[in-house]
Design a protein around this motif. Structure first.
Motif, PDB file in Angstrom:
ATOM      1  N   ASP A 172       0.858  -1.177   0.000  1.00 20.29           N
ATOM      2  CA  ASP A 172       0.000   0.000   0.000  1.00 20.29           C
ATOM      3  C   ASP A 172       0.896   1.231   0.000  1.00 20.29           C
ATOM      4  O   ASP A 172       1.612   1.487   0.972  1.00 20.29           O
ATOM      5  CB  ASP A 172      -0.904  -0.012   1.237  1.00 20.29           C
ATOM      6  CG  ASP A 172      -1.692   1.279   1.387  1.00 20.29           C
ATOM      7  OD1 ASP A 172      -2.098   1.853   0.359  1.00 20.29           O
ATOM      8  OD2 ASP A 172      -1.894   1.716   2.539  1.00 20.29           O
ATOM      9  N   VAL A 173       0.881   1.982  -1.097  1.00 23.20           N
ATOM     10  CA  VAL A 173       1.770   3.131  -1.262  1.00 23.20           C
ATOM     11  C   VAL A 173       0.944   4.413  -1.277  1.00 23.20           C
ATOM     12  O   VAL A 173      -0.042   4.519  -2.010  1.00 23.20           O
ATOM     13  CB  VAL A 173       2.577   3.041  -2.574  1.00 23.20           C
ATOM     14  CG1 VAL A 173       3.547   4.211  -2.682  1.00 23.20           C
ATOM     15  CG2 VAL A 173       3.319   1.718  -2.666  1.00 23.20           C
ATOM     16  N   GLN A 174       1.369   5.381  -0.479  1.00 21.95           N
ATOM     17  CA  GLN A 174       0.715   6.686  -0.465  1.00 21.95           C
ATOM     18  C   GLN A 174       1.773   7.782  -0.577  1.00 21.95           C
ATOM     19  O   GLN A 174       2.742   7.794   0.176  1.00 21.95           O
ATOM     20  CB  GLN A 174      -0.093   6.875   0.816  1.00 21.95           C
ATOM     21  CG  GLN A 174      -0.919   8.162   0.838  1.00 21.95           C
ATOM     22  CD  GLN A 174      -1.791   8.262   2.072  1.00 21.95           C
ATOM     23  OE1 GLN A 174      -1.284   8.399   3.183  1.00 21.95           O
ATOM     24  NE2 GLN A 174      -3.101   8.183   1.879  1.00 21.95           N
ATOM     25  N   VAL A 175       1.579   8.682  -1.544  1.00 18.64           N
ATOM     26  CA  VAL A 175       2.417   9.871  -1.673  1.00 18.64           C
ATOM     27  C   VAL A 175       1.771  10.991  -0.865  1.00 18.64           C
ATOM     28  O   VAL A 175       0.564  11.226  -0.970  1.00 18.64           O
ATOM     29  CB  VAL A 175       2.565  10.302  -3.146  1.00 18.64           C
ATOM     30  CG1 VAL A 175       3.289  11.641  -3.252  1.00 18.64           C
ATOM     31  CG2 VAL A 175       3.299   9.240  -3.943  1.00 18.64           C
ATOM     32  N   VAL A 176       2.575  11.676  -0.070  1.00 21.00           N
ATOM     33  CA  VAL A 176       2.080  12.786   0.754  1.00 21.00           C
ATOM     34  C   VAL A 176       2.789  14.065   0.314  1.00 21.00           C
ATOM     35  O   VAL A 176       4.023  14.123   0.286  1.00 21.00           O
ATOM     36  CB  VAL A 176       2.336  12.512   2.249  1.00 21.00           C
ATOM     37  CG1 VAL A 176       2.006  13.745   3.087  1.00 21.00           C
ATOM     38  CG2 VAL A 176       1.512  11.316   2.707  1.00 21.00           C
ATOM     39  N   ASP A 177       2.007  15.074  -0.033  1.00 21.70           N
ATOM     40  CA  ASP A 177       2.586  16.334  -0.481  1.00 21.70           C
ATOM     41  C   ASP A 177       1.598  17.462  -0.193  1.00 21.70           C
ATOM     42  O   ASP A 177       0.378  17.263  -0.254  1.00 21.70           O
ATOM     43  CB  ASP A 177       2.907  16.288  -1.977  1.00 21.70           C
ATOM     44  CG  ASP A 177       3.911  17.358  -2.394  1.00 21.70           C
ATOM     45  OD1 ASP A 177       5.083  17.004  -2.606  1.00 21.70           O
ATOM     46  OD2 ASP A 177       3.522  18.532  -2.495  1.00 21.70           O
ATOM     47  N   ALA A 178       2.146  18.639   0.108  1.00 19.62           N
ATOM     48  CA  ALA A 178       1.295  19.795   0.384  1.00 19.62           C
ATOM     49  C   ALA A 178       0.680  20.378  -0.878  1.00 19.62           C
ATOM     50  O   ALA A 178      -0.289  21.142  -0.797  1.00 19.62           O
ATOM     51  CB  ALA A 178       2.115  20.869   1.103  1.00 19.62           C
ATOM     52  N   ASP A 179       1.223  20.023  -2.046  1.00 29.64           N
ATOM     53  CA  ASP A 179       0.711  20.530  -3.320  1.00 29.64           C
ATOM     54  C   ASP A 179      -0.348  19.569  -3.853  1.00 29.64           C
ATOM     55  O   ASP A 179      -0.025  18.448  -4.254  1.00 29.64           O
ATOM     56  CB  ASP A 179       1.856  20.658  -4.316  1.00 29.64           C
ATOM     57  CG  ASP A 179       1.422  21.239  -5.653  1.00 29.64           C
ATOM     58  OD1 ASP A 179       0.210  21.486  -5.839  1.00 29.64           O
ATOM     59  OD2 ASP A 179       2.296  21.446  -6.517  1.00 29.64           O
ATOM     60  N   PRO A 180      -1.627  19.974  -3.900  1.00 27.06           N
ATOM     61  CA  PRO A 180      -2.673  19.058  -4.375  1.00 27.06           C
ATOM     62  C   PRO A 180      -2.507  18.643  -5.829  1.00 27.06           C
ATOM     63  O   PRO A 180      -3.051  17.624  -6.253  1.00 27.06           O
ATOM     64  CB  PRO A 180      -3.965  19.864  -4.172  1.00 27.06           C
ATOM     65  CG  PRO A 180      -3.542  21.292  -4.068  1.00 27.06           C
ATOM     66  CD  PRO A 180      -2.169  21.280  -3.478  1.00 27.06           C
ATOM     67  N   ALA A 181      -1.726  19.417  -6.604  1.00 28.31           N
ATOM     68  CA  ALA A 181      -1.505  19.058  -7.999  1.00 28.31           C
ATOM     69  C   ALA A 181      -0.733  17.747  -8.134  1.00 28.31           C
ATOM     70  O   ALA A 181      -0.795  17.089  -9.182  1.00 28.31           O
ATOM     71  CB  ALA A 181      -0.760  20.183  -8.717  1.00 28.31           C
ATOM     72  N   ARG A 182      -0.016  17.352  -7.087  1.00 28.08           N
ATOM     73  CA  ARG A 182       0.737  16.093  -7.136  1.00 28.08           C
ATOM     74  C   ARG A 182      -0.194  14.870  -7.146  1.00 28.08           C
ATOM     75  O   ARG A 182       0.238  13.764  -7.461  1.00 28.08           O
ATOM     76  CB  ARG A 182       1.695  16.003  -5.955  1.00 28.08           C
ATOM     77  CG  ARG A 182       2.797  17.056  -5.971  1.00 28.08           C
ATOM     78  CD  ARG A 182       3.808  16.770  -7.055  1.00 28.08           C
ATOM     79  NE  ARG A 182       4.945  17.671  -6.937  1.00 28.08           N
ATOM     80  CZ  ARG A 182       5.185  18.703  -7.734  1.00 28.08           C
ATOM     81  NH1 ARG A 182       4.333  18.961  -8.724  1.00 28.08           N
ATOM     82  NH2 ARG A 182       6.234  19.471  -7.578  1.00 28.08           N
ATOM     83  N   ALA A 183      -1.453  15.066  -6.799  1.00 31.66           N
ATOM     84  CA  ALA A 183      -2.411  13.957  -6.807  1.00 31.66           C
ATOM     85  C   ALA A 183      -2.558  13.384  -8.213  1.00 31.66           C
ATOM     86  O   ALA A 183      -2.690  12.166  -8.390  1.00 31.66           O
ATOM     87  CB  ALA A 183      -3.764  14.421  -6.277  1.00 31.66           C
ATOM     88  N   GLU A 184      -2.518  14.245  -9.199  1.00 30.45           N
ATOM     89  CA  GLU A 184      -2.654  13.792 -10.585  1.00 30.45           C
ATOM     90  C   GLU A 184      -1.472  12.921 -10.996  1.00 30.45           C
ATOM     91  O   GLU A 184      -1.634  11.904 -11.681  1.00 30.45           O
ATOM     92  CB  GLU A 184      -2.770  15.005 -11.509  1.00 30.45           C
ATOM     93  CG  GLU A 184      -3.030  14.652 -12.957  1.00 30.45           C
ATOM     94  CD  GLU A 184      -3.224  15.879 -13.837  1.00 30.45           C
ATOM     95  OE1 GLU A 184      -3.149  15.739 -15.078  1.00 30.45           O
ATOM     96  OE2 GLU A 184      -3.449  16.977 -13.283  1.00 30.45           O
ATOM     97  N   VAL A 185      -0.272  13.312 -10.580  1.00 32.54           N
ATOM     98  CA  VAL A 185       0.916  12.515 -10.886  1.00 32.54           C
ATOM     99  C   VAL A 185       0.850  11.171 -10.182  1.00 32.54           C
ATOM    100  O   VAL A 185       1.130  10.126 -10.782  1.00 32.54           O
ATOM    101  CB  VAL A 185       2.194  13.275 -10.482  1.00 32.54           C
ATOM    102  CG1 VAL A 185       3.434  12.432 -10.765  1.00 32.54           C
ATOM    103  CG2 VAL A 185       2.287  14.612 -11.205  1.00 32.54           C
ATOM    104  N   ALA A 186       0.448  11.176  -8.896  1.00 38.60           N
ATOM    105  CA  ALA A 186       0.334   9.918  -8.149  1.00 38.60           C
ATOM    106  C   ALA A 186      -0.658   8.973  -8.822  1.00 38.60           C
ATOM    107  O   ALA A 186      -0.406   7.766  -8.925  1.00 38.60           O
ATOM    108  CB  ALA A 186      -0.094  10.214  -6.711  1.00 38.60           C
ATOM    109  N   ALA A 187      -1.773   9.522  -9.285  1.00 37.09           N
ATOM    110  CA  ALA A 187      -2.778   8.687  -9.960  1.00 37.09           C
ATOM    111  C   ALA A 187      -2.206   8.076 -11.234  1.00 37.09           C
ATOM    112  O   ALA A 187      -2.456   6.897 -11.543  1.00 37.09           O
ATOM    113  CB  ALA A 187      -4.013   9.526 -10.277  1.00 37.09           C
ATOM    114  N   ALA A 188      -1.430   8.852 -11.995  1.00 29.11           N
ATOM    115  CA  ALA A 188      -0.821   8.330 -13.218  1.00 29.11           C
ATOM    116  C   ALA A 188       0.166   7.209 -12.921  1.00 29.11           C
ATOM    117  O   ALA A 188       0.355   6.305 -13.736  1.00 29.11           O
ATOM    118  CB  ALA A 188      -0.123   9.465 -13.973  1.00 29.11           C
ATOM    119  N   LEU A 189       0.768   7.262 -11.734  1.00 27.48           N
ATOM    120  CA  LEU A 189       1.730   6.230 -11.337  1.00 27.48           C
ATOM    121  C   LEU A 189       1.058   5.036 -10.671  1.00 27.48           C
ATOM    122  O   LEU A 189       1.717   4.050 -10.343  1.00 27.48           O
ATOM    123  CB  LEU A 189       2.773   6.829 -10.382  1.00 27.48           C
ATOM    124  CG  LEU A 189       3.649   7.946 -10.959  1.00 27.48           C
ATOM    125  CD1 LEU A 189       4.549   8.530  -9.880  1.00 27.48           C
ATOM    126  CD2 LEU A 189       4.487   7.447 -12.128  1.00 27.48           C
TER     127      LEU A 189
END
Length: 327
Positions: A172-189
């Motif tokens: 179970d991998v979760q990326v944590v970042d203060a920039d909500p735009a990183r959610a799109e990159v995480a989804a692509a990965l």
């Protein structure tokens, strides 16, 4: 007749220029490479650009084909993909990766280049150095099947680590970042995403790559008892406080550093730097990793682009530099 190329130089902290450079005549064991793409690592390269390499780290931070010395003038960089124009027959016309700065053409020993597999486009191969860092980090971290793992900091290195972790069975991998735009990159990965406030706790392992003291403190908070933080951030000349009160001792937490300059101890006896880089290039056959390239410009624009990357005015994970007709 002396052949020349054009190279990007950090003239002084915060100011870059493009200069002509003379190329040496290739020897029998050398290659002449015409650059197709280079990549800018927003972490290390922007710290170098701002003149923030600590004096005591000048030798450790030296790039393999760096010219000049910190803080400048210096020719610095290490994400270069090009075509071999002269050299041993086995490499002629081949696309190769090299730890070389931003320069239109260059001569290096043939042993210093690694052939890019046919399954990897040249434009994506600029990520090889960063994926190599991620490979080394995971050799240090030694994740297990079914682990709950968080990557704090969704930048170029953090997202590369998350992309590789996402291939582990049952993890179970979760990326944590203060920039909500990183959610799109995480989804692509193909991995999860959360803000620092909403991140899952009780994690077996946290990989920290935000280069902020807040991110490091949050990484410790997210661990289960006896969990480990793998610290990938490089802070340049900044002193970073670490909260070792509270639960740090009672929960027996661990903070362990990892960096790509040496092969991780777990593999040092069986893998070389060349093996590690070749593995990174093989892993780049995955088109999902294109999500890590979030900007592109021409080589001639680099003196104006790097200041904007350094200040954050131009947001990017990996910024790719394209090369036209060689000079």
């Amino acid at each position: 007749m002396t052949r020349t190329a054009a190279a990007f130089w950090l003239d002084s902290p915060g100011h870059g220029v493009i200069r002509p450079v003379d190329l040496p005549e290739p020897g029998p064991d050398d290659v002449l490479v015409r650059t197709l793409f280079t990549g800018v690592s927003r972490g290390t390269e922007t710290l170098v650009f701002q003149g923030r390499v600590p004096r005591g780290q000048y030798a450790a931070m030296r790039a393999p084909f760096q010219d000049g010395d910190f803080p400048g003038p210096v020719k610095y960089g290490y994400l270069n993909v090009g075509i071999v124009e002269e050299g041993p027959a086995a490499l002629l016309g081949r696309t190769v990766f090299c730890l070389y700065p931003h320069q239109t053409r260059y001569v290096v020993p043939a042993a210093a280049v690694t052939e890019v597999p046919p399954s990897v486009p040249a434009a994506r191969a600029v990520l090889a150095g960063t994926v190599e860092t991620a490979v080394n980090a995971l050799w240090d971290a030694a994740p297990l099947i079914g682990d709950r793992i968080t990557v704090v900091g969704g930048g170029m290195v953090g997202c590369s680590v998350a992309a590789l972790l996402g291939r582990f069975p049952g993890v179970d991998v979760q990326v944590v970042d203060a920039d909500p735009a990183r959610a799109e990159v995480a989804a692509a990965l193909g991995v999860g995403f959360a803000s620092p406030e909403d991140a899952h706790g009780g994690r077996d392992l946290v990989v920290h790559a935000s280069a902020t003291e807040e991110g490091l403190a949050r990484s410790l908070e997210l661990l289960r008892p006896e969990g480990t933080v793998i610290e990938l951030s490089w802070y340049g000349d900044r002193n970073v406080p670490l909260p070792l009160g509270g639960d740090f001792h009672s929960r027996r937490l661990t903070v362990r550093g990892s960096q790509v300059g040496t092969v991780a101890p777990a593999r040092a006896g069986s893998r070389t730097h060349a093996d590690r880089l070749a593995l990174a290039l093989d892993l780049l056959a995955d088109p999902a990793l294109d999500a890590l390239v979030t900007g592109e410009s021409d080589f001639t624009e680099l003196p104006g682009v790097l200041p904007r990357l350094a200040t954050g005015a131009l947001p990017a994970l990996c910024h790719r530099v394209r090369y036209g007709t060689p000079r």
